[in-house]
Write a protein that holds these residues in place. Structure first.
Motif, short mmCIF file in Angstrom:
data_model
loop_
_atom_site.label_atom_id
_atom_site.label_comp_id
_atom_site.label_asym_id
_atom_site.label_seq_id
_atom_site.Cartn_x
_atom_site.Cartn_y
_atom_site.Cartn_z
N PRO B 102 -5.10 10.08 9.99
CA PRO B 102 -4.63 9.45 8.76
C PRO B 102 -3.13 9.22 8.83
O PRO B 102 -2.42 9.97 9.47
N PHE B 103 -2.68 8.18 8.16
CA PHE B 103 -1.27 7.80 8.25
C PHE B 103 -0.72 7.72 6.84
O PHE B 103 -1.48 7.68 5.86
N HIS B 104 0.58 7.72 6.74
CA HIS B 104 1.18 7.49 5.43
C HIS B 104 1.38 5.99 5.28
O HIS B 104 1.87 5.35 6.19
N PRO B 105 0.96 5.45 4.16
CA PRO B 105 1.05 3.99 3.98
C PRO B 105 2.47 3.47 4.23
O PRO B 105 2.63 2.41 4.83
N ASP B 106 3.46 4.26 3.80
CA ASP B 106 4.84 3.81 4.00
C ASP B 106 5.13 3.62 5.48
O ASP B 106 5.77 2.65 5.88
N GLU B 107 4.62 4.57 6.27
CA GLU B 107 4.89 4.48 7.70
C GLU B 107 4.22 3.25 8.29
O GLU B 107 4.81 2.54 9.11
N LEU B 108 3.00 2.98 7.83
CA LEU B 108 2.29 1.80 8.33
C LEU B 108 3.09 0.53 8.02
O LEU B 108 3.27 -0.33 8.89
N ILE B 109 3.58 0.45 6.78
CA ILE B 109 4.33 -0.74 6.38
C ILE B 109 5.61 -0.87 7.21
O ILE B 109 5.94 -1.95 7.73
#
Lengths: 438, 226
Positions: B102-109
């Protein structure tokens, strides 16, 4: 006690008992047969004595010349005593002054003789005319006894030699017979070390069912293990997608009004993620087998890793101080996991330089990962280790890396130390003991 | 910014679509590897997000196929496989970035922005700065360096400005702009683009977007500073 030793001792004891009985029995038998035969001779002697000429006045004279020479020679070993009508008492000259009493019964018996001889004596009753003859003949039996004693010794000796020979032969037979067992033992050792999944030696029919059963059980265990390992892996991977969904949902604008709730849910999700990664790593480590193809090759495996890291951390120079060229006896994925996590951490913290040094020293494989970042103060190092906590929320990553590294290192009996690098930042030393190769 | 999301998990895809849309991306979504293979080459995507465990065709095969065919769209792998060896495998197969779940959405963006930025030869930073105009991707706001007061932009305005700023000195045809701003199911109305561009001009000065008659639009920068 080993089976061979037990069989050796059993065989030795039984052979010795049999030999003893045989020796004794054959001597008794010989004795019996010889006495029987000698009794016959004594009777013949007595009968020939009974036919000695008797004088007209009923005086019995014995003409020494008509007797066998041995009857006249003192203590020659052949004797007789003749009683005629209980009045006349004649003795062979060989008896000299020894008295020999008549023997009762029909068989010859042992009597004490002169000069420590033991005599086999026999007495017969004869009638001749009006006279009643009681003739006792005897011969020296001690020579026979001595011979029989010698024979007994011989048989014993022979028996002993045979017993030893038999034990040796049996040993050989047992060893040949147990050869498959020795192979089996070696295979079991390999099985124990995880180098083998089944026993393949051809074994004798008697133990084949055991080996078959063992193989069957091994196969079953392997199957069950694989299933549970795959189960854990599938579950772990499957859990990550819903975790991602929840993480994304947590980032929704609606939740911005509840920062505490968001923080707390976030922390729980992180806990679940950490557990999932830990179990996944454990399932991977339990696989255990390292085939030659999956070994870590420093010369070919490090470069792609560093290329990847250089792309992630574009502002950091990664220095590779590796001089090792031979494949290392660990799984490629596991070492990449250690190096990847530690170098990634170094890259996150470094100002400009991260350095990897690998060496082999006295049976230990050492990896040193350094950076020129801020480092970790000594009193906080213990806290970083052991739980995989992250010190700084600002730097991306889930703080899992170190925990996984520790898990792998401990699985291989290694150690991990944090220290200070001469580059100015953190120095992580990973030491792995080289597995004993055989 | 056209984004192709290849992900077979519906709840995650829903969340991600919402997230990406919120950040000014036009999202097309595929669940199947075979559909993705066709879609990625037929539409002008600016970025592709690829899950490795796909029905139809495995993600890695898709990736290798695209790179062999010369598709150079930035690709980010988003997968549950988190080990370093898998990461290296993915990157060697031609991916530009690799983010384990799982990833943090902020990091993905952030990773998406960095990828796009890198593709257009810009340094990965939270803002894009071209010719006196600064665009903050996270805040979806822009300002001129000459007066430094941030102006909030609508999602469409932000998307148009970002696309033009990432291609400065290029004349972008209206069709191309439409291709990169709307997903394949969206109703494309060229007039709407004109409306947005007018809004942008009102907010950042008339010269920020120059219309080249018959050809398209071009980023003009801060006309006051020029």
């Amino acid at each position: 006690m080993s089976l061979t030793r037990r069989l050796d001792l059993g065989l030795l004891a039984s052979v010795l008992v049999v030999m003893l009985l045989l020796a004794h029995g054959s001597v008794v038998l010989f004795d019996y047969v010889l006495r029987d035969y000698l009794t016959e001779r004594l009777r013949e002697d007595a009968e020939s004595l009974a036919t000695l000429p008797v004088d007209r006045d009923n005086q019995v004279r014995i003409d020494p010349l008509r007797l066998r020479a041995s009857f006249n020679q003192v203590y020659s070993g052949q004797y007789f005593v003749i009683d005629i009508d209980d009045t006349i008492h004649l003795r062979s000259r060989s008896l000299w002054d020894h008295r020999l009493k008549p023997v009762q019964g029909d068989t010859a018996q042992i009597r004490e003789g002169p000069e420590n001889q033991s005599l086999l004596a026999w007495t017969g009753q004869y009638h001749r005319g009006q006279h009643h003859f009681t003739i006792t003949t005897a011969l020296d039996y001690s020579t026979v006894t001595r011979r029989l004693d010698w024979l007994r010794l011989c048989i014993w000796g022979l028996g002993g030699v045979m017993a030893i020979l038999l034990v040796f032969i049996q040993r050989r037979v047992i060893r040949l017979g147990l050869m498959p067992l020795e192979k089996l033992q070696r295979e079991l050792a390999q099985l124990h070390e995880g180098k083998r999944m089944a026993l393949e030696t051809r074994v004798p029919d008697e133990i084949a069912p055991f080996v078959d059963e063992l193989n069957h059980q091994l196969e079953r265990i392997e199957r069950v293990l694989n299933r549970s390992r795959d189960g854990i892996a599938n579950l772990g991977h499957a859990l990550k997608t819903p975790l991602s969904v929840m993480e994304t949902q947590l980032a929704r604008r609606e939740l911005e009004q509840f920062p505490d709730l968001r923080q707390s849910l976030h922390a729980r999700l992180d806990d679940i993620h950490r557990l999932v990664e830990k179990e996944l790593q454990r399932a991977r480590l339990d696989t255990g087998e390292v085939s030659a193809a999956a070994r870590f090759q420093p010369d070919s495996d490090i470069q792609p890793l560093l290329d990847t890291l250089r792309e992630i951390h574009t502002n950091v120079t990664f220095i590779n101080n590796n001089t090792l060229l031979t494949p290392l006896p660990w799984d490629r994925d596991e070492l990449l996991e250690i190096l990847g996590n530690l170098l990634d951490n170094a890259g996150k913290w470094a100002h400009g330089i991260a350095r990897l040094t690998m060496s082999c020293d006295r049976g230990r494989f050492v990896m040193l990962i350094e950076d020129d970042g801020p480092g970790i103060p000594p009193d906080q190092r213990a806290r970083v280790m052991g739980r995989g906590t992250r010190l700084d929320e600002q730097v991306s990553g889930h703080g899992l890396g170190l925990g996984i590294v520790e898990q792998i290192v401990h699985h291989h009996g290694g150690e991990i130390h944090l220290g200070e690098s001469d580059l100015g930042g953190l120095a992580v030393t990973v030491e792995l003991p080289t597995p004993v190769s055989n | 910014m056209r984004l192709l999301l290849i992900e077979d998990n519906v709840p995650l895809a829903d969340e991600l679509t919402a997230l990406f849309t919120q950040h000014g991306y036009a999202v097309d979504w595929c669940t199947d590897g075979r559909d993705a293979a066709v879609m990625a080459t037929s539409e002008p995507f600016d970025i592709i997000i690829l899950d490795l465990g796909l029905p139809g065709r495995p993600g890695l095969t898709l990736l290798e196929q695209w790179r062999a065919d010369g598709l150079d769209t930035p690709i980010l792998i988003l997968t549950a496989r988190s080990s370093w060896s898998e990461r290296i495998t993915g990157l060697r197969a031609g991916a530009d970035d690799y983010l384990p779940k799982p990833f943090h959405p902020d990091e993905l963006i952030l990773r998406l922005q960095a990828l796009v930025r890198r593709r257009h030869g810009q340094r990965p930073s939270p803002t894009i700065s071209v010719a006196g105009v600064v665009l903050d991707e996270n805040g979806q706001s822009a300002w001129r360096t000459s007066d430094d007061t941030p102006v909030n932009l609508t999602r469409a305005e932000f998307a148009i400005l970002r696309y033009l700023m990432l291609h400065p000195d290029h004349v972008i045809a209206k069709d191309r702009l439409l291709d990169h701003l709307y997903d394949s199911e969206h109703d494309r109305n060229p007039n709407v683009v004109e409306v947005h561009i007018n809004h942008l001009r009102q907010k950042l000065g008339r010269g920020v977007i120059i219309t080249q008659r018959g050809q398209g639009y071009r980023f003009g920068g801060d006309s006051a500073a020029a």
